[in-house]
Design a protein around this motif. Structure first.
Motif, PDB file in Angstrom:
ATOM      1  N   VAL A 139       0.839  -1.209   0.000  1.00 37.49           N
ATOM      2  CA  VAL A 139       0.000   0.000   0.000  1.00 37.49           C
ATOM      3  C   VAL A 139       0.867   1.248   0.000  1.00 37.49           C
ATOM      4  O   VAL A 139       0.615   2.204  -0.756  1.00 37.49           O
ATOM      5  N   GLU A 140       1.901   1.264   0.848  1.00 36.40           N
ATOM      6  CA  GLU A 140       2.789   2.427   0.918  1.00 36.40           C
ATOM      7  C   GLU A 140       3.511   2.634  -0.412  1.00 36.40           C
ATOM      8  O   GLU A 140       3.651   3.774  -0.887  1.00 36.40           O
ATOM      9  N   GLU A 141       3.966   1.557  -1.029  1.00 40.06           N
ATOM     10  CA  GLU A 141       4.621   1.654  -2.337  1.00 40.06           C
ATOM     11  C   GLU A 141       3.650   2.156  -3.395  1.00 40.06           C
ATOM     12  O   GLU A 141       3.999   2.986  -4.239  1.00 40.06           O
ATOM     13  N   ALA A 142       2.427   1.651  -3.331  1.00 40.66           N
ATOM     14  CA  ALA A 142       1.413   2.026  -4.329  1.00 40.66           C
ATOM     15  C   ALA A 142       1.063   3.508  -4.243  1.00 40.66           C
ATOM     16  O   ALA A 142       0.896   4.177  -5.264  1.00 40.66           O
ATOM     17  N   LYS A 143       0.962   4.021  -3.020  1.00 36.18           N
ATOM     18  CA  LYS A 143       0.652   5.451  -2.853  1.00 36.18           C
ATOM     19  C   LYS A 143       1.755   6.314  -3.458  1.00 36.18           C
ATOM     20  O   LYS A 143       1.488   7.338  -4.108  1.00 36.18           O
ATOM     21  N   ALA A 144       3.015   5.910  -3.244  1.00 37.98           N
ATOM     22  CA  ALA A 144       4.142   6.657  -3.813  1.00 37.98           C
ATOM     23  C   ALA A 144       4.117   6.586  -5.337  1.00 37.98           C
ATOM     24  O   ALA A 144       4.352   7.589  -6.026  1.00 37.98           O
ATOM     25  N   GLU A 145       3.831   5.403  -5.877  1.00 36.41           N
ATOM     26  CA  GLU A 145       3.741   5.237  -7.336  1.00 36.41           C
ATOM     27  C   GLU A 145       2.610   6.081  -7.910  1.00 36.41           C
ATOM     28  O   GLU A 145       2.765   6.722  -8.955  1.00 36.41           O
ATOM     29  N   LEU A 146       1.475   6.080  -7.216  1.00 38.03           N
ATOM     30  CA  LEU A 146       0.314   6.841  -7.685  1.00 38.03           C
ATOM     31  C   LEU A 146       0.637   8.326  -7.765  1.00 38.03           C
ATOM     32  O   LEU A 146       0.264   9.007  -8.727  1.00 38.03           O
TER      33      LEU A 146
END
Length: 388
Positions: A139-146
């Protein structure tokens, strides 16, 4: 087995699907990839194509053959649809990860969003399997990618925020769950959600709004169509409670607590946080009382606040210090004069009724300004005549 051979086999095994399967074969042979994408989407919307292992077989033996030639996000959406028909959670993860690995190996342009979409559904499966820490990292990685992507498709943003909300729900982080859920709702059409999905979500978001730390404005949720689903359910009391908190009406709050005592006591989180709820509705009462006053009239006797908040004067002083500490208001307390002077109050979203009230106040202000202007104009004419 070639894709066409598979379709011929499927056509023979499922005569009821013959017409649709023939069209799939025709579009594939003519390499009409966009039309084929639309046809696959249509087929997956039919119950006949969602029986047993058929979706998985159709994906593995047919769709995967031309997946790199169609919109990659649509391919990832097909994969997620198919994954819902795999009963074993671990096999579901392996299937989605396999699709993602093939996309990475092909190094196709514009694959970032499809990969992120698949990643979020893998994270959701991990969470359901109990791998909470793995889900947190994803989730943390996805937020940064988003945040690093431009022109993000709404379905991708929705997936990131939805899985984030599921993680925060498991962690019982009410405020974070509320914010992620509201972001999720911002990227989807409420009408596209089924009642069986919408009602539990509306209940969870409403409870999170009440229980979340630092959440003192409920208008954004109250203005969203999802709240209306509560009115036709046994949770209508929850909608009433949200309205009460938004207006900071302590008298109504006490009445609702008495009226719905049985259902409120059946909610462990509400019972556990009873004192916090009382404090929150009282702070909301204070904010509404101050906001209702024109800026020039925000020097308020503590006794006036005490009457509205059902507190003693000492209790009002503590309430004001709490609001100041939370940066919901700015100002100073004069303990000698027993009054508070408020120079600023936090802005908040308004409901339609509150906007109407604000309009009436502005209309009144405009009338007073026009009246003052007319008076000054008449007096200036009189002065001019005396000079002449």
């Amino acid at each position: 087995m070639s894709p066409i051979d598979y379709l011929e086999k499927l056509q023979a095994a499922e005569p009821g699907l013959a017409e649709d399967v023939a069209e799939l074969a025709s579009l594939h042979q003519r390499k009409l990839w966009h039309q084929l994408t639309l046809k696959v989407e249509e087929c997956f919307s039919k119950p006949e194509f969602n029986k047993g292992t058929l979706p998985v077989e159709l994906f593995n033996n047919f769709i995967s053959d031309f997946g790199h030639k169609i919109n990659l996000l649509k391919l990832s959406q097909f994969a997620v649809h198919v994954a819902k028909h795999i009963p074993d959670a671990q096999q579901t993860v392996e299937f989605l990860q396999g699709v993602a690995e093939r996309l990475k190996e092909q190094k196709l342009p514009r694959s970032e969003q499809p990969l992120l979409f698949l990643k979020m559904h893998v994270a959701q499966q991990k969470l359901e399997m109990g791998a909470v820490q793995e889900c947190k990292v994803m989730v943390e990685e996805a937020k940064a990618e988003l945040d690093s992507l431009a022109d993000v498709d709404p379905s991708v943003s929705a997936a990131v925020h939805y899985v984030s909300s599921l993680y925060y729900k498991v962690k019982k982080d009410y405020a974070a769950f509320y914010r992620s859920s509201m972001l999720y709702l911002a990227f989807i059409a409420s009408d596209s959600l089924g009642y069986d999905f919408k009602l539990p979500l509306a209940v969870d978001i409403s409870l999170a709004a009440l229980l979340g730390e630092g959440l003192y404005n409920f208008a954004q949720l109250l203005m969203h169509p999802i709240v209306k689903v509560l009115d036709s359910s046994p949770y209508k009391w929850l909608h009433e409670l949200l309205e009460c908190f938004n207006h900071g009406d302590l008298h109504q709050y006490d009445a609702l607590c008495a009226k719905h005592a049985a259902v409120l006591n059946a909610q462990p989180a509400l019972v556990e946080n009873e004192r916090r709820l009382r404090e929150k509705v009282t702070i909301s009462c204070l904010i509404n009382q101050i906001s209702d006053l024109p800026p020039e009239q925000r020097r308020i006797p503590l006794a006036t606040i005490a009457a509205r908040t059902k507190l003693s004067v000492d209790g009002v002083e503590f309430l004001l210090m709490k609001a100041l500490a939370l940066h919901l208001i700015e100002g100073s307390i004069d303990q000698v004069a027993q009054e508070v002077s408020v120079s600023w109050v936090a802005s908040h979203v308004l409901t339609t009724a509150q906007i109407t009230g604000l309009k009436d106040r502005l209309d009144g202000w405009i009338s007073r300004v026009n009246a003052a202007s007319t008076t000054l104009e008449q007096e200036s004419i009189g002065v001019a005549l005396e000079v002449v």
